[in-house]
Enzyme design. Structure first.
Site, PDB file in Angstrom:
ATOM      1  N   ASP A 133       0.850  -1.198   0.000  1.00 54.50           N
ATOM      2  CA  ASP A 133       0.000   0.000   0.000  1.00 54.50           C
ATOM      3  C   ASP A 133       0.886   1.249   0.000  1.00 54.50           C
ATOM      4  O   ASP A 133       2.020   1.206   0.475  1.00 54.50           O
ATOM      5  CB  ASP A 133      -0.851   0.052   1.282  1.00 54.50           C
ATOM      6  CG  ASP A 133      -1.971  -0.984   1.301  1.00 54.50           C
ATOM      7  OD1 ASP A 133      -2.243  -1.611   0.265  1.00 54.50           O
ATOM      8  OD2 ASP A 133      -2.575  -1.147   2.383  1.00 54.50           O
ATOM      9  N   MET A 134       0.351   2.354  -0.504  1.00 57.80           N
ATOM     10  CA  MET A 134       1.104   3.613  -0.406  1.00 57.80           C
ATOM     11  C   MET A 134       0.551   4.420   0.759  1.00 57.80           C
ATOM     12  O   MET A 134      -0.659   4.569   0.896  1.00 57.80           O
ATOM     13  CB  MET A 134       1.002   4.409  -1.712  1.00 57.80           C
ATOM     14  CG  MET A 134       1.896   5.628  -1.747  1.00 57.80           C
ATOM     15  SD  MET A 134       3.644   5.282  -1.464  1.00 57.80           S
ATOM     16  CE  MET A 134       4.124   4.552  -3.020  1.00 57.80           C
ATOM     17  N   ARG A 183      -1.463  -0.780  -8.399  1.00 53.55           N
ATOM     18  CA  ARG A 183      -2.812  -0.340  -8.042  1.00 53.55           C
ATOM     19  C   ARG A 183      -2.810   1.189  -8.125  1.00 53.55           C
ATOM     20  O   ARG A 183      -1.953   1.837  -7.523  1.00 53.55           O
ATOM     21  CB  ARG A 183      -3.157  -0.789  -6.631  1.00 53.55           C
ATOM     22  CG  ARG A 183      -4.519  -0.251  -6.151  1.00 53.55           C
ATOM     23  CD  ARG A 183      -4.688  -0.397  -4.651  1.00 53.55           C
ATOM     24  NE  ARG A 183      -4.556  -1.780  -4.231  1.00 53.55           N
ATOM     25  CZ  ARG A 183      -4.137  -2.131  -3.012  1.00 53.55           C
ATOM     26  NH1 ARG A 183      -3.817  -1.221  -2.129  1.00 53.55           N
ATOM     27  NH2 ARG A 183      -4.037  -3.398  -2.689  1.00 53.55           N
ATOM     28  N   LYS A 186      -6.973   7.316  -5.909  1.00 54.90           N
ATOM     29  CA  LYS A 186      -6.978   8.789  -5.820  1.00 54.90           C
ATOM     30  C   LYS A 186      -6.014   9.260  -4.743  1.00 54.90           C
ATOM     31  O   LYS A 186      -5.339  10.261  -4.893  1.00 54.90           O
ATOM     32  CB  LYS A 186      -8.392   9.294  -5.506  1.00 54.90           C
ATOM     33  CG  LYS A 186      -9.354   9.119  -6.676  1.00 54.90           C
ATOM     34  CD  LYS A 186     -10.651   9.879  -6.488  1.00 54.90           C
ATOM     35  CE  LYS A 186     -11.607   9.525  -7.616  1.00 54.90           C
ATOM     36  NZ  LYS A 186     -12.878  10.239  -7.561  1.00 54.90           N
ATOM     37  N   GLY A 187      -5.970   8.555  -3.599  1.00 55.73           N
ATOM     38  CA  GLY A 187      -5.099   8.976  -2.477  1.00 55.73           C
ATOM     39  C   GLY A 187      -5.940   9.297  -1.263  1.00 55.73           C
ATOM     40  O   GLY A 187      -6.955   9.986  -1.374  1.00 55.73           O
ATOM     41  N   ALA A 188      -5.529   8.772  -0.094  1.00 55.73           N
ATOM     42  CA  ALA A 188      -6.403   8.829   1.087  1.00 55.73           C
ATOM     43  C   ALA A 188      -5.878   9.717   2.226  1.00 55.73           C
ATOM     44  O   ALA A 188      -6.555   9.864   3.232  1.00 55.73           O
ATOM     45  CB  ALA A 188      -6.616   7.415   1.617  1.00 55.73           C
TER      46      ALA A 188
HETATM   47  P1  FDA Z   1     -14.359   9.225  -4.271  1.00 56.59           P
HETATM   48  O1  FDA Z   1     -14.190   9.068  -2.799  1.00 56.59           O
HETATM   49  O2  FDA Z   1     -14.031  10.511  -4.914  1.00 56.59           O
HETATM   50  O3  FDA Z   1     -15.821   8.810  -4.591  1.00 56.59           O
HETATM   51  C1  FDA Z   1     -16.279   8.984  -5.909  1.00 56.59           C
HETATM   52  C2  FDA Z   1     -17.688   8.544  -6.068  1.00 56.59           C
HETATM   53  O4  FDA Z   1     -17.807   7.177  -5.763  1.00 56.59           O
HETATM   54  C3  FDA Z   1     -18.672   9.219  -5.157  1.00 56.59           C
HETATM   55  O5  FDA Z   1     -18.990  10.492  -5.597  1.00 56.59           O
HETATM   56  C4  FDA Z   1     -19.809   8.236  -5.258  1.00 56.59           C
HETATM   57  O6  FDA Z   1     -20.477   8.406  -6.466  1.00 56.59           O
HETATM   58  C5  FDA Z   1     -19.089   6.927  -5.285  1.00 56.59           C
HETATM   59  N1  FDA Z   1     -19.020   6.371  -3.918  1.00 56.59           N
HETATM   60  C6  FDA Z   1     -17.994   6.443  -3.068  1.00 56.59           C
HETATM   61  N2  FDA Z   1     -18.301   5.795  -1.914  1.00 56.59           N
HETATM   62  C7  FDA Z   1     -19.551   5.340  -2.055  1.00 56.59           C
HETATM   63  C8  FDA Z   1     -20.447   4.621  -1.234  1.00 56.59           C
HETATM   64  N3  FDA Z   1     -20.111   4.254   0.011  1.00 56.59           N
HETATM   65  N4  FDA Z   1     -21.665   4.332  -1.719  1.00 56.59           N
HETATM   66  C9  FDA Z   1     -22.012   4.721  -2.952  1.00 56.59           C
HETATM   67  N5  FDA Z   1     -21.229   5.405  -3.774  1.00 56.59           N
HETATM   68  C10 FDA Z   1     -20.019   5.720  -3.337  1.00 56.59           C
HETATM   69  N6  FDA Z   1      -5.310   5.108  -0.740  1.00 56.59           N
HETATM   70  C11 FDA Z   1      -4.003   5.338  -0.481  1.00 56.59           C
HETATM   71  O7  FDA Z   1      -3.617   6.482  -0.254  1.00 56.59           O
HETATM   72  N7  FDA Z   1      -3.108   4.296  -0.473  1.00 56.59           N
HETATM   73  C12 FDA Z   1      -3.487   3.017  -0.751  1.00 56.59           C
HETATM   74  O8  FDA Z   1      -2.641   2.121  -0.749  1.00 56.59           O
HETATM   75  C13 FDA Z   1      -4.863   2.764  -1.035  1.00 56.59           C
HETATM   76  N8  FDA Z   1      -5.315   1.515  -1.313  1.00 56.59           N
HETATM   77  C14 FDA Z   1      -6.634   1.337  -1.733  1.00 56.59           C
HETATM   78  C15 FDA Z   1      -7.072   0.084  -2.164  1.00 56.59           C
HETATM   79  C16 FDA Z   1      -8.347  -0.070  -2.681  1.00 56.59           C
HETATM   80  C17 FDA Z   1      -8.787  -1.410  -3.179  1.00 56.59           C
HETATM   81  C18 FDA Z   1      -9.218   1.063  -2.775  1.00 56.59           C
HETATM   82  C19 FDA Z   1     -10.583   0.944  -3.376  1.00 56.59           C
HETATM   83  C20 FDA Z   1      -8.802   2.276  -2.305  1.00 56.59           C
HETATM   84  C21 FDA Z   1      -7.520   2.431  -1.773  1.00 56.59           C
HETATM   85  N9  FDA Z   1      -7.095   3.667  -1.302  1.00 56.59           N
HETATM   86  C22 FDA Z   1      -5.756   3.858  -1.023  1.00 56.59           C
HETATM   87  C23 FDA Z   1      -8.082   4.748  -1.015  1.00 56.59           C
HETATM   88  C24 FDA Z   1      -8.206   5.733  -2.173  1.00 56.59           C
HETATM   89  O9  FDA Z   1      -7.060   6.525  -2.255  1.00 56.59           O
HETATM   90  C25 FDA Z   1      -9.418   6.654  -1.951  1.00 56.59           C
HETATM   91  O10 FDA Z   1      -9.225   7.387  -0.772  1.00 56.59           O
HETATM   92  C26 FDA Z   1     -10.748   5.927  -1.869  1.00 56.59           C
HETATM   93  O11 FDA Z   1     -10.810   4.860  -2.764  1.00 56.59           O
HETATM   94  C27 FDA Z   1     -11.891   6.896  -2.191  1.00 56.59           C
HETATM   95  O12 FDA Z   1     -11.752   7.393  -3.490  1.00 56.59           O
HETATM   96  P2  FDA Z   1     -12.664   6.913  -4.739  1.00 56.59           P
HETATM   97  O13 FDA Z   1     -11.729   6.706  -5.897  1.00 56.59           O
HETATM   98  O14 FDA Z   1     -13.447   5.735  -4.364  1.00 56.59           O
HETATM   99  O15 FDA Z   1     -13.532   8.129  -5.115  1.00 56.59           O
END
Ligand code: FDA
Length: 305
Positions: A133-134, A183, A186-188
């Site tokens: 993971d990052m 993988r 977006k970034g968390a």
């Molecule tokens: P975003 O949060 O912008 O959501 C976009 C859209 O998705 C929303 O507007 C909605 O339409 C839909 N949505 C989101 N949640 C929903 C829900 N609960 N119900 C319905 N619709 C919903 N980060 C990191 O920094 N390091 C890492 O190693 C990882 N690893 C990782 C693994 C995996 C498998 C995932 C899925 C994610 C990560 N992340 C991560 C987290 C990532 O960086 C990010 O913070 C989250 O995935 C949230 O971003 P989204 O791309 O989902 O879009």
């Protein structure tokens, strides 16, 4: 409180060491079990079996944050090896994810390399793929340096790049010749605008750009998002460039959009669910709350109903 300030509050809370300790002591609370598969490997195995039955692949993660001594880092590596052995024994369709800080990244390079090699040796023996993971920006360069070293020794290791960082486009280029399985997310974490796009629109634009770059470089790409716009973009792109389904997959987090996960699997895509488990669930849970106000509403409902 608006969305941005509540997100900041939860990201701030995610780093609180005292609350992390209390959470460990008192067990899964406040609806965390929606996002965390349990506290033990046995509980995680049951969840993974259910997901596999629905046609979903998994990457399992033993949760651990703030590892600051050698014994803890060694214990974390042992938990990862235990998970790898469970994947093999139970014939699970699952990979492993881990954080390098939990292997001792902040303690010493010698320690993190030793633990990473222990985990990757076990994974290689049992044919399990491991994704690093990052974490936050301050660990990005170190993580990539170690990843490159490990990638020359092991085939079964990949890592993560984050679309919100300005540097990521050049990281994709820099890593290209290692043919990494990456993988893309977006970034968390909460990052300053010195290093990361402050505007969500720019993050989304950069996300699309790096997905395209990595796929067209011919490398395996895991598009990890719950965002339909990004998923639809990826589907169109692979069609346009005749990229086979075997070169990419979608990934989502356990407990988030489960119906969409099953739908993508039914459409014939590899859909992998990130399944975290363990007693150290607090920081992970807070980051999920920071991402989406609806998740907070869900938790409040759980507390007050
Ligand atoms: P975003 O949060 O912008 O959501 C976009 C859209 O998705 C929303 O507007 C909605 O339409 C839909 N949505 C989101 N949640 C929903 C829900 N609960 N119900 C319905 N619709 C919903 N980060 C990191 O920094 N390091 C890492 O190693 C990882 N690893 C990782 C693994 C995996 C498998 C995932 C899925 C994610 C990560 N992340 C991560 C987290 C990532 O960086 C990010 O913070 C989250 O995935 C949230 O971003 P989204 O791309 O989902 O879009």
């Amino acid at each position: 409180m608006n969305g941005t300030s509540s997100a900041q509050l939860f990201l701030f809370l995610s780093k609180n060491k005292l609350l992390t300790k209390l959470a460990k002591k008192y067990g899964l609370r406040f609806g965390a079990s929606r996002f965390v598969a349990g506290e033990t490997i046995e509980q995680a195995v049951e969840v993974i079996k259910q997901l596999n039955k629905k046609g979903l692949a998994v990457t399992v993660d033993y949760l651990g944050e703030f590892v600051d001594n050698e014994q803890e880092a060694n214990d974390m590596a042992n938990h990862c090896i235990e998970a790898i052995e469970a994947i093999h024994r139970e014939k699970l369709h699952s990979q492993l994810s881990l954080k390098m800080t939990s292997m001792g990244l902040d303690i010493s390079e010698e320690l993190v390399m030793r633990n990473m090699r222990r985990v990757l040796d076990a994974a290689k023996r049992h044919d399990v793929f491991v994704t690093i993971d990052m974490e936050d920006y301050s660990r990005c360069q170190k993580t990539l340096d170690i990843f490159k070293r490990l990638k020359t020794e092991y085939d079964n290791v990949g890592t993560v790049l984050q679309a919100y960082l300005y540097r990521t486009v050049s990281d994709i280029e820099d890593l290209k010749d290692y043919h990494p399985n990456l993988r893309l997310v977006k970034g968390a974490y909460k990052e300053s605008q010195e290093v990361a796009f402050p505007d969500k629109k720019d993050v989304d634009k950069n996300f699309k750009k790096i997905i395209k770059m990595h796929l067209l470089n011919g490398n395996y790409t895991a598009v990890a998002t719950h965002d339909d716009a990004i998923i639809e973009y990826t589907k169109k792109l692979v069609k346009e460039y005749n990229i086979p389904n075997s070169q990419f997959e979608f990934q989502m987090l356990y407990g988030i959009r489960p119906e969409r996960q099953e739908q993508l699997a039914r459409e014939g895509y590899t859909m992998r669910v990130y399944v975290p488990y363990g007693t150290d669930w607090y920081g992970y849970f807070m980051r999920r709350l920071a991402e989406r106000p609806a998740n907070v509403a869900f938790v409040l409902k759980g507390i007050f109903s």
